[in-house]
Design a protein around this motif. Structure first.
Motif, short mmCIF file in Angstrom:
data_model
loop_
_atom_site.label_atom_id
_atom_site.label_comp_id
_atom_site.label_asym_id
_atom_site.label_seq_id
_atom_site.Cartn_x
_atom_site.Cartn_y
_atom_site.Cartn_z
N ASN A 15 0.74 -1.22 -0.09
CA ASN A 15 -0.12 -0.04 0.02
C ASN A 15 0.79 1.39 0.05
OD1 ASN A 15 -2.46 -1.31 -0.04
ND2 ASN A 15 -2.17 -1.74 2.11
N GLU A 16 2.14 0.93 -0.17
CA GLU A 16 3.07 2.24 -0.11
C GLU A 16 4.00 1.71 -1.21
OE1 GLU A 16 5.04 2.71 3.63
OE2 GLU A 16 3.29 2.87 4.76
N LYS A 17 4.63 2.93 -1.65
CA LYS A 17 5.74 2.80 -2.61
C LYS A 17 6.69 1.81 -2.37
CE LYS A 17 6.68 6.66 -4.38
NZ LYS A 17 7.21 7.95 -4.81
N PHE A 18 6.71 0.72 -3.46
CA PHE A 18 7.65 -0.45 -3.05
C PHE A 18 8.58 -0.98 -4.25
CE2 PHE A 18 3.69 -2.28 -4.73
CZ PHE A 18 4.26 -3.14 -5.60
N VAL A 19 9.72 -1.88 -3.81
CA VAL A 19 10.28 -2.38 -5.11
C VAL A 19 10.41 -3.86 -4.73
CG1 VAL A 19 12.66 -2.43 -6.26
CG2 VAL A 19 11.58 -0.16 -5.27
N ILE A 20 10.31 -4.66 -5.53
CA ILE A 20 10.42 -6.15 -5.57
C ILE A 20 11.34 -6.51 -6.51
CG2 ILE A 20 9.44 -8.67 -5.98
CD1 ILE A 20 6.71 -7.32 -5.13
N THR A 21 12.57 -7.00 -6.08
CA THR A 21 13.79 -7.27 -7.03
C THR A 21 13.79 -8.88 -7.25
OG1 THR A 21 15.19 -7.49 -5.10
CG2 THR A 21 14.99 -5.29 -6.49
N ILE A 22 13.90 -9.41 -8.43
CA ILE A 22 14.13 -10.80 -8.60
C ILE A 22 15.41 -11.20 -9.15
CG2 ILE A 22 13.18 -12.58 -10.00
CD1 ILE A 22 9.96 -11.49 -9.78
N ASN A 23 16.18 -11.98 -8.55
CA ASN A 23 17.33 -12.63 -8.96
C ASN A 23 16.63 -14.00 -9.54
OD1 ASN A 23 19.97 -11.64 -9.54
ND2 ASN A 23 20.64 -13.39 -8.35
N ARG A 24 17.27 -14.58 -10.65
CA ARG A 24 16.90 -15.81 -11.16
C ARG A 24 18.20 -16.34 -11.78
NH1 ARG A 24 17.69 -11.45 -14.47
NH2 ARG A 24 16.71 -11.60 -16.65
#
Length: 212
Positions: free
Chosen positions: A4-13
């Motif tokens: 509900n707030e500004k977010f960042v999801i990072t995906i290493n793969r």
């Protein structure tokens, strides 16, 4: 992470795990933009971005990324590229710390303006101090990875295995060289997922449950 707030999801793969597709589907589920190497490279090329140019833009306007994004959407010839990997792309990594810094500045500029999902680009390290960041590692067995790469890239089993080993080494050297840590160090992640017995949509469901 609070969605509900500004977010960042990072995906290493790992190559062949389907992590990029999972990231794209996750961004669609969350209603945010997906960024990966193709997008970052397109931005650098279109706006001739460098550390010096970014510093100049910051000096003119703190919300420099917002200005660039508005310019992108005004350009009817531009669209966010869909990334199909080739061996040239696999070898396309920053060759200097200055180039790595440029990518880092672009990513942090994006995150200042909007929520997003970022694949690769050592995102777990770039956003390690972000107050609302979730870091994910997508893994798979070698057998799964080889078969998926054979199917996606029309490679023989031998060539798929060689490609995976080469890219694994390249990505690990890249991460260690610029972050002084290993991409396989699970302490860098909030969530580590093995995809062998799951569909891409099931992995996205799992991540969404974790976020909740």
């Amino acid at each position: 992470m609070n969605k509900n707030e500004k977010f960042v999801i990072t995906i290493n793969r790992e190559l062949g795990s389907g992590g990029r597709t999972i990231g794209r589907k996750l961004s669609e589920r969350l209603g945010v933009t997906f960024y990966d190497k193709a997008v970052i490279k397109a931005l650098q090329k279109k706006f001739r971005l460098s550390i010096d140019e970014i510093e100049r833009l910051k000096g003119q306007n703190h919300s420099w990324w917002a200005e660039l994004k508005r310019a992108l959407w005004r350009d009817e010839s531009y669209s966010m590229p869909y990334y199909q990997a080739t061996m040239v792309d696999y070898n396309d990594v920053p060759t200097s710390f200055r180039m790595f810094e440029t990518e880092e500045e672009i990513l942090t500029g994006i995150a200042e303006e909007e929520s997003c999902v970022v694949a690769g680009r050592a995102g777990f390290y770039v956003f390690r101090n972000h107050p609302n960041h979730m870091s994910i590692l997508i893994q798979a067995s070698m057998d799964y990875r080889v078969k998926r790469l054979m199917r996606k890239q029309n490679l023989s089993e031998e060539d798929a295995l060689k490609t995976i080993k080469k890219v694994d080494e390249m990505r690990e050297n890249y991460v260690k060289g610029y972050t002084k840590t290993s991409r396989y160090d699970t302490r860098n992640y909030n969530l580590v997922i093995s995809v062998d017995d799951k569909t891409e949509d099931e992995v996205v469901d799992l991540i969404m449950q974790y976020i909740k």
